[in-house]
Design a protein around this motif. Structure first.
Motif, mmCIF file in Angstrom:
data_model
loop_
_atom_site.group_PDB
_atom_site.id
_atom_site.type_symbol
_atom_site.label_atom_id
_atom_site.label_comp_id
_atom_site.label_asym_id
_atom_site.label_seq_id
_atom_site.Cartn_x
_atom_site.Cartn_y
_atom_site.Cartn_z
ATOM 1 N N ILE A 1 0.731 -1.166 -0.140
ATOM 2 C CA ILE A 1 0.066 0.068 0.211
ATOM 3 C C ILE A 1 0.782 1.282 -0.110
ATOM 4 N N LEU A 2 1.822 1.088 0.900
ATOM 5 C CA LEU A 2 2.537 2.394 1.136
ATOM 6 C C LEU A 2 3.421 2.838 -0.300
ATOM 7 N N GLN A 3 4.015 1.800 -0.986
ATOM 8 C CA GLN A 3 4.478 1.608 -2.227
ATOM 9 C C GLN A 3 3.572 2.391 -3.372
ATOM 10 N N GLN A 4 2.342 1.814 -3.375
ATOM 11 C CA GLN A 4 1.228 2.195 -4.256
ATOM 12 C C GLN A 4 0.924 3.792 -3.918
ATOM 13 N N ILE A 5 0.989 4.210 -2.655
ATOM 14 C CA ILE A 5 0.249 5.755 -2.547
ATOM 15 C C ILE A 5 1.392 6.640 -2.618
ATOM 16 N N SER A 6 2.712 6.102 -2.599
ATOM 17 C CA SER A 6 3.870 7.230 -2.446
ATOM 18 C C SER A 6 3.750 8.198 -3.633
ATOM 19 N N VAL A 7 3.481 7.883 -4.677
ATOM 20 C CA VAL A 7 3.490 8.876 -6.090
ATOM 21 C C VAL A 7 2.071 10.125 -5.665
ATOM 22 N N ASN A 8 1.143 9.453 -5.550
ATOM 23 C CA ASN A 8 -0.012 10.151 -5.138
ATOM 24 C C ASN A 8 0.049 10.947 -3.860
ATOM 25 N N GLY A 9 0.623 10.324 -3.140
ATOM 26 C CA GLY A 9 1.017 11.160 -1.744
ATOM 27 C C GLY A 9 1.798 12.489 -2.128
ATOM 28 N N ILE A 10 3.074 11.911 -2.750
ATOM 29 C CA ILE A 10 3.801 13.482 -2.811
ATOM 30 C C ILE A 10 3.045 14.222 -3.681
ATOM 31 N N LEU A 11 2.420 13.950 -4.629
ATOM 32 C CA LEU A 11 1.633 14.896 -5.521
ATOM 33 C C LEU A 11 0.533 16.057 -4.776
ATOM 34 N N VAL B 1 -9.277 16.965 -1.719
ATOM 35 C CA VAL B 1 -10.699 17.032 -1.077
ATOM 36 C C VAL B 1 -11.364 16.131 -0.012
ATOM 37 N N ILE B 2 -10.930 14.896 -0.399
ATOM 38 C CA ILE B 2 -11.359 13.941 0.764
ATOM 39 C C ILE B 2 -11.030 14.266 2.188
ATOM 40 N N GLY B 3 -9.671 14.669 2.117
ATOM 41 C CA GLY B 3 -9.052 15.265 3.391
ATOM 42 C C GLY B 3 -9.658 16.476 3.829
ATOM 43 N N ILE C 1 -3.133 13.642 3.906
ATOM 44 C CA ILE C 1 -2.567 12.332 4.160
ATOM 45 C C ILE C 1 -3.563 11.249 4.189
ATOM 46 N N VAL C 2 -4.690 11.513 5.021
ATOM 47 C CA VAL C 2 -5.659 10.656 5.327
ATOM 48 C C VAL C 2 -6.269 10.485 4.219
ATOM 49 N N GLY C 3 -6.625 11.500 3.538
ATOM 50 C CA GLY C 3 -7.274 11.225 2.075
ATOM 51 C C GLY C 3 -6.465 10.254 1.159
ATOM 52 N N VAL C 4 -5.302 10.601 1.119
ATOM 53 C CA VAL C 4 -4.304 9.801 0.286
ATOM 54 C C VAL C 4 -4.378 8.350 0.535
ATOM 55 N N LEU C 5 -4.283 8.173 2.193
ATOM 56 C CA LEU C 5 -4.286 6.731 2.656
ATOM 57 C C LEU C 5 -5.902 5.933 2.487
ATOM 58 N N ILE C 6 -6.911 6.888 2.528
ATOM 59 C CA ILE C 6 -8.029 6.278 2.249
ATOM 60 C C ILE C 6 -8.063 5.713 0.916
ATOM 61 N N ILE C 7 -7.747 6.625 -0.185
ATOM 62 C CA ILE C 7 -7.793 5.895 -1.549
ATOM 63 C C ILE C 7 -6.636 4.909 -1.706
ATOM 64 N N GLY C 8 -5.715 4.752 -1.202
ATOM 65 C CA GLY C 8 -4.879 3.858 -1.342
ATOM 66 C C GLY C 8 -5.297 2.512 -0.643
ATOM 67 N N VAL C 9 -5.882 2.556 0.557
ATOM 68 C CA VAL C 9 -6.391 1.421 1.241
ATOM 69 C C VAL C 9 -7.798 0.918 0.486
ATOM 70 N N MET C 10 -8.423 1.758 0.073
ATOM 71 C CA MET C 10 -9.600 1.341 -0.635
ATOM 72 C C MET C 10 -9.376 0.681 -1.919
ATOM 73 N N ASN C 11 -8.455 1.202 -2.638
ATOM 74 C CA ASN C 11 -8.132 0.556 -3.637
ATOM 75 C C ASN C 11 -7.545 -0.916 -3.703
ATOM 76 N N ASN C 12 -6.684 -0.949 -2.627
ATOM 77 C CA ASN C 12 -5.940 -2.145 -2.333
ATOM 78 C C ASN C 12 -7.022 -3.141 -1.595
ATOM 79 N N GLY C 13 -7.863 -2.712 -0.864
ATOM 80 C CA GLY C 13 -9.007 -3.512 -0.225
ATOM 81 C C GLY C 13 -9.919 -4.014 -1.363
ATOM 82 N N LEU C 14 -10.436 -3.278 -2.136
ATOM 83 C CA LEU C 14 -11.351 -3.625 -3.318
ATOM 84 C C LEU C 14 -10.591 -4.750 -4.137
ATOM 85 N N ASP C 15 -9.041 -4.471 -4.385
ATOM 86 C CA ASP C 15 -8.489 -5.580 -5.040
ATOM 87 C C ASP C 15 -8.748 -6.783 -4.652
ATOM 88 N N LEU C 16 -8.150 -6.859 -3.154
ATOM 89 C CA LEU C 16 -8.240 -7.907 -2.304
ATOM 90 C C LEU C 16 -9.555 -8.927 -2.263
#
Lengths: 508, 318
Positions: free
Chosen positions: B47-57, B258-260, B275-290
């Motif tokens: 998850i951290l790897q996946q959110i890194s780019v979006n987090g930075i932006l 905006v989510i944040g 940061i929470v907004g980024v995490l929510i998107i990341g976790v959600m993507n990951n979770g929905l994948d799983l």
């Protein structure tokens, strides 16, 4: 007023109207009775509740308590549309037409005459109906003209015609002459008389006393959200009316000034000109003085001081501080020369409403609370903010409270606190008490007196004559971008200042 | 009766303010209970790897949006920075590096910074709408990325460059550094305070002596520079500088901000929220994948969440 009208039932009756905004009462048990075909002036200081009452009548806000009846029948006004349906329309001070549409389109906005079944606007009929209305009201204007090409007076006329087209029985006019000239005012009054003769009642809100006595039949006075009195205009004179509005002798509002202004000229403007806004403005202000700039709205007072402060660029002229010519190209330059500008419109230019009290108070001075000019020193900053909050008695729960949630008077104090923290030598106050209640007003006057006692200099722009008379040591009067008169305190005379503000006064 | 009203309003305000954090805890907690593969260390690293780019932006985007602006160009600027950086990180015919690692990194960041500065100058000095300026830059930067790379990905990168994006270390360190820098700049410096002042009321800030032009240029340059950083992270992760990289990333960043709880009207927002907004998107993507939800449906869910977040934001103001 004829005997027949007096005996009639009132056209509109508002009784026991109360309204509060988040716990702060704006109106309490206010009443108003309007008869057919009368011009009824609604008087009161800023914050007296006039506009709230009119917003309730025109359906923009809802009352908390009270009854409204028309022709003796109780009515509910839940929206501007319902007000219109009941025959109540309002012409706002700030006109808000659809600028890209034509005159006829604006008048028939939302009730366009259409071809049957299709809903397609019958433009020819719309144009003819507009011309009919114009004929009825003796207005000559091209119905196909685009609104944005009209003058303010013409736009106002369109609004009035529009109100008539709704079969309005009560037309509310909020400061209708604030932006139009003498000749246009005469034309407006002629139209008002025409409306009267058709039995339409006008509720007229204005701060201009001479107009009130020229046009109104009846006057109702509100003060601090309370109903004070209703009387035929003929029974009142200027002084009585002011007393009713202010509720106390003016002298009690204004603090005694301890220190007399010094002799040193600290601030001087010479030949300041900005084409189209003001010409050849020159004046000198002495240290410790309260220097007034009077005049009507739009006379160029704000523009002059904004130019001095670096918000606009002058075409010609110089500014001297302590006798030395200074170049002020931006507010930052002005602040460096220890000049502060407390702007007229605090919501537009004075405050960041979405930020906290502290963030607003320390904004001008933030550098003094920053390590290496950048890293904020919160402890120092908080202490400074708390000190200002205490000094000016800003009513706030905490320095972290968002400024939007404060009352008008407290917001104004936050603006003052912000600038006092910068320790300016010269404070320009533009309409410092507009829209705040009387208690807060008196506090602001006290602060101004204290400031001059500390040797600071205050330049005060004001439209409220009482304030100018009560506070200033000297006053200049602007009319159409020029200085028309200057008075020393000893020679203050209400009438002369008004005349100078209207452009017809000469010293001899 | 009054007190009850006030209490209710306070509760409402409380949830409006912290609701997003609860939502995140709920989401992550729910997934942890629901899905065994979700609660593994490996997955967190993922998850951290996946959110890194979006987090930075998103960190840069937060500052921009607090000034009541928007930056649509970060995805394209990411691509331009990536091709510039990788073109200096290629190995020659002998298999040796032409330049040290510092050159591509510096040039990547500088490219982004320059694009952002151009945005800022046009917005501050020429008073053009941020939407228009950055929409223009979005197209220009994409075009320049294609021109510079002749439409081909820059490949054969040095081993040192590739290792930046390998695993969690590189992207994780970059994200952490950017987050800390973002928090520091926005919440602990004079510049940051001015960012809020400009967004809350630009005219009032100007009257108060703030050089608002400089703040705007700074904010867009910051967002551009971070797009440069993101370009380096992204290109080293896939071991190639793609001129087509980063498409649509700007929208993900805006969504996270905006989510944040940052208001598009400006003046309101925080890095923590983002940061929470980024995490929510990341976790959600990951979770929905799983959970085996199709990526098509994932988009539907994500869109719904953005709209709900804005609705919550609206509610807190009225």
């Amino acid at each position: 007023m004829t005997a027949q009208q007096v005996s009639e039932n009132p056209l509109l009756k508002m009784e026991g109207i109360s309204k509060s905004y988040s716990g702060v009462p704006a109106l309490s048990r206010v009443r108003l009775e309007i008869r057919r075909g009368e011009v009824h002036a609604l008087m009161g200081e800023n914050g007296a509740g006039k506009s709230t009452l009119m917003k309730i009548l025109s359906g923009i806000v809802q009352r908390d308590q009270g009854d409204i009846s028309i022709d003796g029948k109780r009515v509910e006004i839940r929206s501007p549309k319902e007000a219109l349906d009941l025959g109540i329309s309002m012409i706002h001070q700030e006109l808000n037409p659809v600028r890209a549409m034509t005159v006829a389109e604006n008048i028939f906005l939302g009730k366009e005459p259409c071809y049957r079944y299709t809903g397609v606007v019958n433009r020819r009929k719309q144009r003819e109906l507009t011309l009919d209305l114009f004929r009825e009201m003796d207005v000559s204007m091209d119905p196909d003209k685009i609104m944005s090409a009209l003058s303010v007076a013409e736009m106002q006329l369109v609004e009035i015609v529009k109100a008539v087209s709704y079969q309005s029985r009560v037309i509310i006019m909020d400061e209708p002459t604030s932006a139009i000239t003498g000749r246009e005012v005469a034309k407006l009054f002629e139209i008002i008389r025409r409306l009267k003769s058709r039995g339409i009642a006008i509720i007229y809100i204005s701060h201009k006393m001479d107009e009130i006595f020229r046009i109104s039949d009846t006057i109702t006075v509100l003060r601090d959200g309370q109903y004070i009195e209703t009387r035929p205009a003929g029974e009142l004179d200027h002084d009585t009316l002011v007393k009713l509005m202010v509720g106390r002798k003016i002298s009690e509002m204004f603090p005694k000034r301890i220190a007399a202004p010094g002799a040193e000229v600290i601030f001087e403007v010479a030949g300041l000109t900005k084409t189209g806004l003001f010409q050849d403005i020159s004046f000198k202000v002495r240290k410790g003085e309260v220097f007034g700039i009077a005049g009507l709205m739009g006379a160029g007072r704000t523009e002059v001081m904004e130019t001095v402060f670096g918000l606009r660029k002058a075409d010609a002229g110089v500014v001297r501080i302590h006798g030395r010519e200074v170049k002020i190209k931006s507010p930052a330059d002005a602040i460096r020369h220890r000049v502060a500008l407390i702007t007229e419109d605090r919501q537009l230019k004075g405050l960041n409403l979405t930020a906290s009290v502290r963030d607003n108070i320390t904004l001008v001075n933030l550098k003094t609370f920053s390590l290496f000019g950048q890293v904020l020193q919160f402890k120092k900053e908080n202490e400074a903010a708390d000190a200002e909050i205490a000094k000016l008695r800003v009513k706030t729960r905490h320095r972290g409270q968002i400024v939007r949630t404060l009352s008008g008077g407290n917001q104004q104090k936050v603006v003052l606190a912000k600038w006092l923290l910068a320790e300016p030598e010269i404070l320009v106050l533009d309409e410092p008490t507009r829209g705040i209640d009387i208690g807060a007003k008196a506090e602001i006057y006290k602060i101004i007196a204290d400031l001059t006692a500390q040797g600071r200099t205050v330049i005060m722009i004001s439209s409220e004559l009482e304030e100018i008379l009560g506070m200033c040591d000297r006053v200049i009067v602007l009319y159409h971008g020029r200085i028309t008169a200057e008075f020393e305190r000893a020679a203050f005379n209400q009438e002369n200042i008004i005349k100078a503000a209207m452009g017809n006064w000469s010293a001899n | 009766m009054d007190t009850r009203v006030i209490n209710w309003r306070n509760t409402g305000a409380f949830f409006a303010k912290y609701g997003i954090y609860f939502a995140f805890v709920l989401l992550a907690g729910g997934l942890a209970i629901w899905s065994r593969p979700f609660r593994t260390v490996g997955n967190f690293e993922n998850i951290l790897q996946q959110i890194s780019v979006n987090g930075i932006l998103s960190i840069g985007m937060t500052a921009v949006i607090i000034t009541a602006g928007i930056d649509l160009s970060v995805g394209s600027v990411l691509a331009l920075s990536a091709v510039v950086a990788t073109s200096f990180a290629q190995v020659n015919d002998q298999g040796n590096a032409e330049h040290g690692l510092f050159v591509p990194l510096a040039l990547g960041v500088l490219t982004g910074l320059a694009c952002g500065a151009v945005n800022g100058v046009l917005i501050a000095k020429r008073r053009l709408a941020p939407f228009i300026v950055t929409l223009g830059m979005m197209t220009v930067a994409r075009g320049l990325a294609l021109v510079y790379s002749h439409g081909e990905p820059e490949i054969n990168l040095t081993a040192t460059y590739d290792t930046i994006g390998e695993g969690l270390t590189g992207p994780g360190v970059a994200l952490l550094a950017v987050v800390l820098a973002g928090i520091f700049i926005l919440h602990f410096t004079r510049f940051g305070r001015y960012v809020y002042a400009v967004g809350g009321n630009e005219l009032a800030a100007k009257v108060s002596g703030v050089n608002t032009d400089r703040i705007l240029v700074g904010v867009y340059a910051f967002a551009g520079a971070l797009a440069g950083v993101a370009g380096i992270v992204e290109s080293s992760r896939v071991m190639s500088g793609e001129p087509s990289a980063g498409e649509g990333y700007e929208l993900n960043a805006i969504a996270a901000v905006v989510i944040g709880g940052t208001s598009l009207n400006g003046g309101v927002g925080s890095m923590a929220g983002t940061i929470v907004g980024v995490l929510i998107i990341g976790v959600m993507n990951n979770g929905l994948d799983l959970l085996g939800v199709s990526s098509y449906w994932q988009q539907v869910v994500k869109g719904g969440i953005i709209v709900c977040a804005v609705m919550l934001d609206r509610k807190s103001k009225y």
